[in-house]
Scaffold this active site. Structure first.
Site, PDB file in Angstrom:
ATOM      1  N   GLY A 235       0.836  -1.202   0.000  1.00 41.45           N
ATOM      2  CA  GLY A 235       0.000   0.000   0.000  1.00 41.45           C
ATOM      3  C   GLY A 235       0.860   1.237   0.000  1.00 41.45           C
ATOM      4  N   SER A 236       0.295   2.333   0.489  1.00 40.17           N
ATOM      5  CA  SER A 236       1.010   3.608   0.434  1.00 40.17           C
ATOM      6  C   SER A 236       2.129   3.660   1.477  1.00 40.17           C
ATOM      7  CB  SER A 236       0.036   4.752   0.684  1.00 40.17           C
ATOM      8  OG  SER A 236      -0.489   4.646   1.993  1.00 40.17           O
ATOM      9  N   THR A 237       3.100   4.530   1.223  1.00 43.55           N
ATOM     10  CA  THR A 237       4.226   4.674   2.142  1.00 43.55           C
ATOM     11  C   THR A 237       3.747   5.187   3.501  1.00 43.55           C
ATOM     12  OG1 THR A 237       5.725   5.012   0.305  1.00 43.55           O
ATOM     13  CG2 THR A 237       6.452   5.859   2.447  1.00 43.55           C
ATOM     14  N   VAL A 239       0.803   4.905   5.095  1.00 44.37           N
ATOM     15  CA  VAL A 239       0.147   3.876   5.924  1.00 44.37           C
ATOM     16  C   VAL A 239       1.157   2.770   6.259  1.00 44.37           C
ATOM     17  CG1 VAL A 239      -1.726   2.191   6.051  1.00 44.37           C
ATOM     18  CG2 VAL A 239      -2.137   4.398   4.963  1.00 44.37           C
ATOM     19  N   GLY A 240       2.002   2.440   5.288  1.00 46.39           N
ATOM     20  CA  GLY A 240       2.984   1.378   5.502  1.00 46.39           C
ATOM     21  C   GLY A 240       3.929   1.671   6.658  1.00 46.39           C
ATOM     22  N   GLU A 257       5.719  -3.434   0.900  1.00 43.16           N
ATOM     23  CA  GLU A 257       5.886  -2.961  -0.489  1.00 43.16           C
ATOM     24  C   GLU A 257       5.039  -1.710  -0.628  1.00 43.16           C
ATOM     25  OE1 GLU A 257       7.996  -3.750  -2.674  1.00 43.16           O
ATOM     26  OE2 GLU A 257       8.778  -5.595  -1.799  1.00 43.16           O
ATOM     27  N   CYS A 291       1.570   0.716  -8.996  1.00 41.21           N
ATOM     28  CA  CYS A 291       2.681   1.233  -8.194  1.00 41.21           C
ATOM     29  C   CYS A 291       3.959   1.348  -9.019  1.00 41.21           C
ATOM     30  CB  CYS A 291       2.914   0.324  -7.003  1.00 41.21           C
ATOM     31  SG  CYS A 291       3.222  -1.380  -7.477  1.00 41.21           S
TER      32      CYS A 291
HETATM   33  P1  NAP Z   1      -3.344   2.463   1.365  1.00 45.01           P
HETATM   34  O1  NAP Z   1      -4.320   3.555   1.517  1.00 45.01           O
HETATM   35  O2  NAP Z   1      -2.039   2.589   2.039  1.00 45.01           O
HETATM   36  O3  NAP Z   1      -4.085   1.127   1.845  1.00 45.01           O
HETATM   37  C1  NAP Z   1      -3.460  -0.138   1.769  1.00 45.01           C
HETATM   38  C2  NAP Z   1      -4.150  -1.086   2.727  1.00 45.01           C
HETATM   39  O4  NAP Z   1      -3.910  -0.644   4.060  1.00 45.01           O
HETATM   40  C3  NAP Z   1      -5.667  -1.117   2.578  1.00 45.01           C
HETATM   41  O5  NAP Z   1      -6.122  -2.425   2.779  1.00 45.01           O
HETATM   42  C4  NAP Z   1      -6.127  -0.201   3.691  1.00 45.01           C
HETATM   43  O6  NAP Z   1      -7.450  -0.445   4.112  1.00 45.01           O
HETATM   44  C5  NAP Z   1      -5.137  -0.598   4.767  1.00 45.01           C
HETATM   45  N1  NAP Z   1      -5.030   0.336   5.890  1.00 45.01           N
HETATM   46  C6  NAP Z   1      -5.357   1.648   5.958  1.00 45.01           C
HETATM   47  N2  NAP Z   1      -5.097   2.138   7.180  1.00 45.01           N
HETATM   48  C7  NAP Z   1      -4.596   1.115   7.911  1.00 45.01           C
HETATM   49  C8  NAP Z   1      -4.122   0.973   9.259  1.00 45.01           C
HETATM   50  N3  NAP Z   1      -4.145   1.992  10.107  1.00 45.01           N
HETATM   51  N4  NAP Z   1      -3.672  -0.225   9.656  1.00 45.01           N
HETATM   52  C9  NAP Z   1      -3.636  -1.279   8.814  1.00 45.01           C
HETATM   53  N5  NAP Z   1      -4.080  -1.222   7.539  1.00 45.01           N
HETATM   54  C10 NAP Z   1      -4.542  -0.030   7.092  1.00 45.01           C
HETATM   55  O7  NAP Z   1      -3.020   2.171  -0.182  1.00 45.01           O
HETATM   56  P2  NAP Z   1      -4.043   2.013  -1.390  1.00 45.01           P
HETATM   57  O8  NAP Z   1      -4.620   3.366  -1.706  1.00 45.01           O
HETATM   58  O9  NAP Z   1      -4.970   0.886  -1.123  1.00 45.01           O
HETATM   59  O10 NAP Z   1      -3.076   1.547  -2.573  1.00 45.01           O
HETATM   60  C11 NAP Z   1      -2.324   2.425  -3.351  1.00 45.01           C
HETATM   61  C12 NAP Z   1      -0.891   2.520  -2.837  1.00 45.01           C
HETATM   62  O11 NAP Z   1      -0.326   1.214  -2.811  1.00 45.01           O
HETATM   63  C13 NAP Z   1       0.015   3.330  -3.748  1.00 45.01           C
HETATM   64  O12 NAP Z   1       0.861   4.119  -2.953  1.00 45.01           O
HETATM   65  C14 NAP Z   1       0.820   2.265  -4.488  1.00 45.01           C
HETATM   66  O13 NAP Z   1       2.071   2.681  -4.948  1.00 45.01           O
HETATM   67  C15 NAP Z   1       0.955   1.231  -3.432  1.00 45.01           C
HETATM   68  N6  NAP Z   1       1.246  -0.071  -4.044  1.00 45.01           N
HETATM   69  C16 NAP Z   1       2.514  -0.589  -3.908  1.00 45.01           C
HETATM   70  C17 NAP Z   1       2.834  -1.805  -4.527  1.00 45.01           C
HETATM   71  C18 NAP Z   1       4.224  -2.391  -4.430  1.00 45.01           C
HETATM   72  O14 NAP Z   1       4.430  -3.550  -4.800  1.00 45.01           O
HETATM   73  N7  NAP Z   1       5.220  -1.649  -3.944  1.00 45.01           N
HETATM   74  C19 NAP Z   1       1.866  -2.485  -5.265  1.00 45.01           C
HETATM   75  C20 NAP Z   1       0.597  -1.914  -5.374  1.00 45.01           C
HETATM   76  C21 NAP Z   1       0.297  -0.712  -4.751  1.00 45.01           C
HETATM   77  P3  NAP Z   1      -8.649   0.549   3.668  1.00 45.01           P
HETATM   78  O15 NAP Z   1      -8.733   0.465   2.196  1.00 45.01           O
HETATM   79  O16 NAP Z   1      -9.807  -0.017   4.377  1.00 45.01           O
HETATM   80  O17 NAP Z   1      -8.266   1.917   4.138  1.00 45.01           O
END
Ligand code: NAP
Length: 496
Positions: A235-237, A239-240, A257, A291
């Site tokens: 997910g995003s940096t 939240v990660g 990731e 991503c």
């Molecule tokens: P995100 O907003 O960071 O969410 C990722 C996951 O984290 C979702 O399931 C989200 O749930 C969950 N989450 C949110 N808050 C949390 C918390 N406090 N504790 C635990 N989990 C929590 O990212 P996204 O918008 O879904 O995805 C897009 C991002 O992912 C982009 O930055 C992209 O670059 C990155 N990405 C990276 C890769 C890689 O391989 N490096 C691959 C694909 C995507 P909710 O949806 O319920 O908030």
């Protein structure tokens, strides 16, 4: 049992201990089709008590599952692949309905998902230990590899099927149990669908548990759960970082990731036809919501004008609209906030002095209020500080930045906190390899584009793009542990 997998099925249940159960408080969340903006399904909004139940089930099932023979665990993953194949048309449809995936995105997701499952199916037979000679006379050292225990998988919405698969399948293959929490934007294709698919396999109850719900409500209780041994997060940096902190406090392994801001360098002698084919694909496929898509085109000044003109022509040729139409190239963005943020990046980049060559606007769709489709956008005269370039824009935007020599191109490419993927086009492979080696990124591809994922090749982000690696042995080591067993075969000298 073969399930029928359509959006009209009842998805409003959590998958815990092999049962479909209501969330403790019975609340649900709506799933909206980004093309039509209609609510197409409801899924549970889990509570912390549901989360606890999922981990309790995972812990109870893990030990016995970890003791199953390698061939038995392999067979389950092979059955999973068969289920994916059998339901591929339905899954493509679900991806269209849930995340606005075009048919290309859907079929690509299936292909990559089964590539990961295929690699995972080999893991049970490859979980080998080691034998190490000892410096102590008569001692034998054995290192035995076994599952970590419970692997938490938190996945994003952009490629939900394969991004959940790349963690769930190897974790289970290696003898772990799993708690899967998909994104609220993809609770079915990143989550509940896996319950239905695994029901068609011999996976014992409790090895896979799926909880849907908002990260802002249940995320912390998942990331910090005391029964979790590994937290595999994509997910995003932002939240990660938070999730890795919670996992670390709990001494669970954080496998992260995260986001990217990927550079695509085109040198003066590059084959421009090839470069433009690659550039068009990797800027606009799945609306740029990848991503590892191209965030910044960094192009030599001698070919800059021609590159911009031809990329603009290609962007204008793409078919935009509802992802339900089979010939659509560029469908909807996932939601309003993502769309609006991206359009703001375009606006402020233009205000800062860039030129809008094409796009930068919403494409209306008949009968849809407030369409989420954004026209493929090309921006020229961009500098690395402008907002469409320095942020991960996650949309169909191609900012093009000029450079005059290779050192400058590398400097621009590396001027970001991220380090996920990238690509370089050059006729001279020695030059290309030199640039690739100097690009500070976990993955880089020569005379190609940055969107590559092969399940047998380690995939990792560096800097703000992640920690650890996915795929093959690299991920196997994160989800397993080794135990040192020594045998003292003859009396040892214990003199003090
Ligand atoms: P995100 O907003 O960071 O969410 C990722 C996951 O984290 C979702 O399931 C989200 O749930 C969950 N989450 C949110 N808050 C949390 C918390 N406090 N504790 C635990 N989990 C929590 O990212 P996204 O918008 O879904 O995805 C897009 C991002 O992912 C982009 O930055 C992209 O670059 C990155 N990405 C990276 C890769 C890689 O391989 N490096 C691959 C694909 C995507 P909710 O949806 O319920 O908030």
């Amino acid at each position: 049992m073969t399930n029928d997998l359509t959006i009209d099925d009842d998805w409003n249940a959590l998958y815990i201990d092999g049962d479909w159960v209501s969330s403790e408080e019975g609340e649900s969340l709506a799933v909206e089709d980004p093309s039509t903006r209609e609510v197409v399904a409801e899924v549970p909004s889990a509570t912390e008590a549901d989360v606890d139940a999922a981990y309790e089930s995972a812990v109870a099932a893990q030990e016995k599952w970890g003791e199953q023979l390698p061939a038995q665990r392999q067979a389950v993953i092979q059955q999973l692949m068969e289920a994916v194949d059998e339901h591929s048309d339905e899954i493509v449809e679900l991806l269209t309905e849930e995340v606005g995936g075009t048919h290309v995105m859907g079929h690509t997701s299936i292909h990559i998902a089964n590539d990961h499952a295929g690699e995972a199916a080999t893991l049970p037979r490859r979980m080998k230990g080691e034998h190490a000679d000892s410096n102590i006379p008569g001692k034998e050292n054995l290192l035995k590899r076994g599952p970590k225990g419970v692997v938490t998988v938190i996945s994003p919405w952009n490629f939900p099927l394969n991004l959940s698969m790349r963690a769930v399948a190897p974790a289970i293959a290696a003898g772990n149990s799993v708690v899967l929490k998909p994104s609220t934007n993809s609770p079915i294709t990143g989550g509940l669908l896996f319950g239905k698919l695994f029901e068609e396999t011999d996976l014992p109850d409790g090895v896979l548990n799926i909880v849907t719900g908002r990260g802002s409500e249940i995320g912390d209780s998942i990331a910090s759960h005391p029964e979790s041994d590994v937290v595999s997060f994509t997910g995003s940096t932002e939240v990660g970082q938070h999730v890795a902190g919670l996992a670390g406090e709990n001494l669970a392994v954080p496998a992260m990731e995260l986001g990217g801001n990927n550079a695509f360098i085109v040198t003066r002698d590059a084959d421009l036809d090839n470069a433009l084919d690659a550039a068009t694909f990797a800027s606009f496929v799945h609306q740029g919501q990848v991503c590892i898509s191209i965030n910044r085109h960094i192009v030599h000044e001698d070919i800059y004008d021609e590159y911009v003109e031809r990329l603009t022509e290609r962007a204008e040729e793409l078919i935009t609209g509802s992802a339900h139409k089979p010939d659509t190239d560029v469908g909807p963005i996932i939601d309003e906030s993502q769309r609006d943020e991206m359009l703001e990046y375009v606006e402020s980049t233009i205000e800062a002095g860039a030129t809008l060559e094409t796009g930068g606007e919403i494409v209306n769709i008949d009968d849809v209020d407030d369409s989420l489709v954004v026209a493929p956008t090309v921006l020229s005269d961009v500098t690395n500080e402008m907002s469409a370039a320095c942020n991960e824009h996650f949309g169909p935007i191609a900012p093009v930045i000029p450079f005059s020599d290779v050192d400058e191109a590398v400097e621009i490419a590396n001027d970001t906190e991220y380090g996920l993927s990238g690509a370089v086009h050059a006729d001279d492979l020695a030059v290309a390899k030199d640039i690739a080696e100097r690009m500070e990124t976990g993955n880089v591809h020569i005379n190609d584009q940055p969107i590559n994922d092969e399940a047998h090749v380690p995939f990792s982000g560096i800097g703000a793009s992640g920690m650890g690696s996915y795929n093959s042995d690299a991920f196997l080591h994160e989800i397993t542990e080794t135990k040192w067993i020594s045998i003292q075969h003859e009396p040892r000298d214990y003199s003090l």
